[in-house]
Motif scaffolding. Structure first.
Motif: not given
Ligand code: SF4
Ligand code: SF4
Ligand code: SF4
Length: 421
Positions: A67-68, A75, A78, A172, A177, A179-180, A183
């Protein structure tokens, strides 16, 4: 075609079609968490969020953070900025240890959001988040949000993130992040991992230099780090084809990306099949009918992309009609929220109703607008201050889009509703 070209192609598609997906995923986690801690968990209301999270978790645990690497538009932004800043004269090189320590920051951000904002309700309006501001602007063709959003704390953080991304790849993602962070924790358990037997490497460190997330690959024979975003730069850059992922990265990337994107689309569909159950699960607050003055009142509140305005009719001390005058949110999310919230407010005679899963901000916009309108009718505000505009308007208005007082949600003229774009 090279893997990186395919990845960029998917990133562009993701950017165009589902620019807010990363917010939806984090928003879904927020919804489920809040429902659990408040004891109001209702499968009927939360199923789109649960489905989205289930697929994201399963895809990440099987394939890692595709996803990332492939889908997240934040992402992708960036990556674009880092590319744009490639020829800047000054490029800081963070020592490995400093980079490792800074990567823990995102867990602190996650903890702050979960405990400070979600649990103890510190000021947690969406303008805190650079993610949310970016999501609104990334989908500019669906309508720009109010300028005030960009001038918020979230807007300032977005600018800092964008500036940082010019100098540090995935600035980020690596350090901030939340959410990161989720993950990274999940992908530690992933099934498919990149392998690179060190015996064939000699003194080469090429893949380490190429890694988007600055993972010191030279130390490992297998990539177990949760930081890996499966960008596949290492597999492509190895001159000896020594970095491998089985099954083929392209196949796994496409399957993982398609699964998450597909579920996101399904999750954003309206939920008529559950509408009956959902309204039963809504919190029925103490009636305010006995304190309301008759009349028609207008009010506004903050939705996802800006202001939502409603007109509320009070007869014999009861809310009998609510019409949406205008809104700025995406239609699919707004319709989903509107299809439940208005009839529930009329049925329960209260603005203390649950938000609709997958349309949280649009729900909050409607609720706060109705609440705002009712202040002029003598009601005590019942939603958080940060979603309330400062002043309340009182003006008899012509209804543009009405729901009947029996709460059946019947529309009186879809085409007459105004929409701010
Ligand atoms: S770490 Fe966060 S911002 Fe970066 S790609 Fe993943 S979800 Fe998007
Ligand atoms: S280890 Fe490879 S796939 Fe993972 S982030 Fe680094 S370069 Fe990308
Ligand atoms: S690029 Fe290939 S050969 Fe060089 S260190 Fe990495 S895996 Fe080994």
């Amino acid at each position: 075609m090279s893997m990186q070209k395919i990845r960029v192609g998917i990133q562009i598609l993701g950017f165009i079609l589902i620019p807010e997906l990363f917010i939806s995923i984090f928003g879904a986690i927020e919804e489920i968490y809040k429902a659990v801690i408040s004891g109001s968990f209702a499968l009927a209301a939360l199923w789109p969020d649960i489905l989205l999270i289930a697929v994201v978790v399963i895809a990440t645990v099987i394939w890692g953070r595709f996803f990332c690497g492939f889908l997240c538009s934040f992402g992708a932004m960036q990556d674009l900025l880092y590319l744009a800043g490639k020829h800047l004269p000054f490029k800081p090189h963070l020592p490995e240890k400093a980079d490792r320590v800074l990567k823990y920051l995102k867990y602190a951000v996650l903890l702050f959001i979960v405990l400070g904002i979600w649990t103890f309700a510190l000021p947690g309006d969406m303008v805190w988040s650079p993610w949310t501001v970016f999501g609104m602007y990334a989908a500019f063709w669906k309508g720009l949000p109010a300028q005030a959003v960009f001038l918020s704390l979230g807007g300032a953080l977005l600018l800092i993130t964008m500036a940082g991304s010019l100098f540090v790849e995935r600035f980020f993602c690596k350090y901030l992040c939340p959410m990161g962070a989720v993950f990274a924790l999940l992908s530690r358990f992933r099934v498919f991992r990149i392998k690179k037997p060190a015996g064939e490497c000699g003194n080469c460190r090429s893949c380490t230099g190429k890694c988007s997330m600055s993972i010191p690959l030279y130390k490992y024979e297998r990539v177990d780090s949760g930081e890996c975003i499966n960008c596949m730069k290492c597999t492509e850059s190895c001159p000896r084809q020594n970095v491998r992922l089985a099954p083929a990265p392209l196949v796994t990337g496409l399957v993982a990306a398609a699964a998450v994107a597909g579920v996101s689309m399904v999750g954003s569909l309206p939920t008529p099949v559950f509408a009956g159950e959902a309204s039963e699960s809504s919190s029925v607050a103490e009636t305010e009918a006995n304190v309301l003055k008759d009349g028609t009142y207008t009010g506004s509140g903050s939705g996802f992309r800006g202001e939502t305005s409603v007109s509320v009719k009070v007869e014999s001390g009861k809310i009998t009609d609510i019409s949406v005058e205008s809104y700025s949110d995406d239609k699919k999310y707004f319709d989903k929220a509107e299809s439940r919230i208005i009839s529930e407010i009329i049925e329960t005679q209260s603005t203390e109703v649950d938000t609709v899963g997958g349309a949280t901000y649009s729900s909050k916009g409607i609720i706060s607008a109705v609440d705002n309108a009712l202040v002029a009718a003598g009601k005590t505000p019942s939603v958080s201050k940060e979603t309330q505009p400062e002043s309340t308007m009182v003006a008899p208005t012509e209804h543009k889009h009405e729901r009947n007082g029996d709460g059946n949600g019947e529309r009186n003229g879809e085409g007459r509703r105004k929409k701010q774009r």
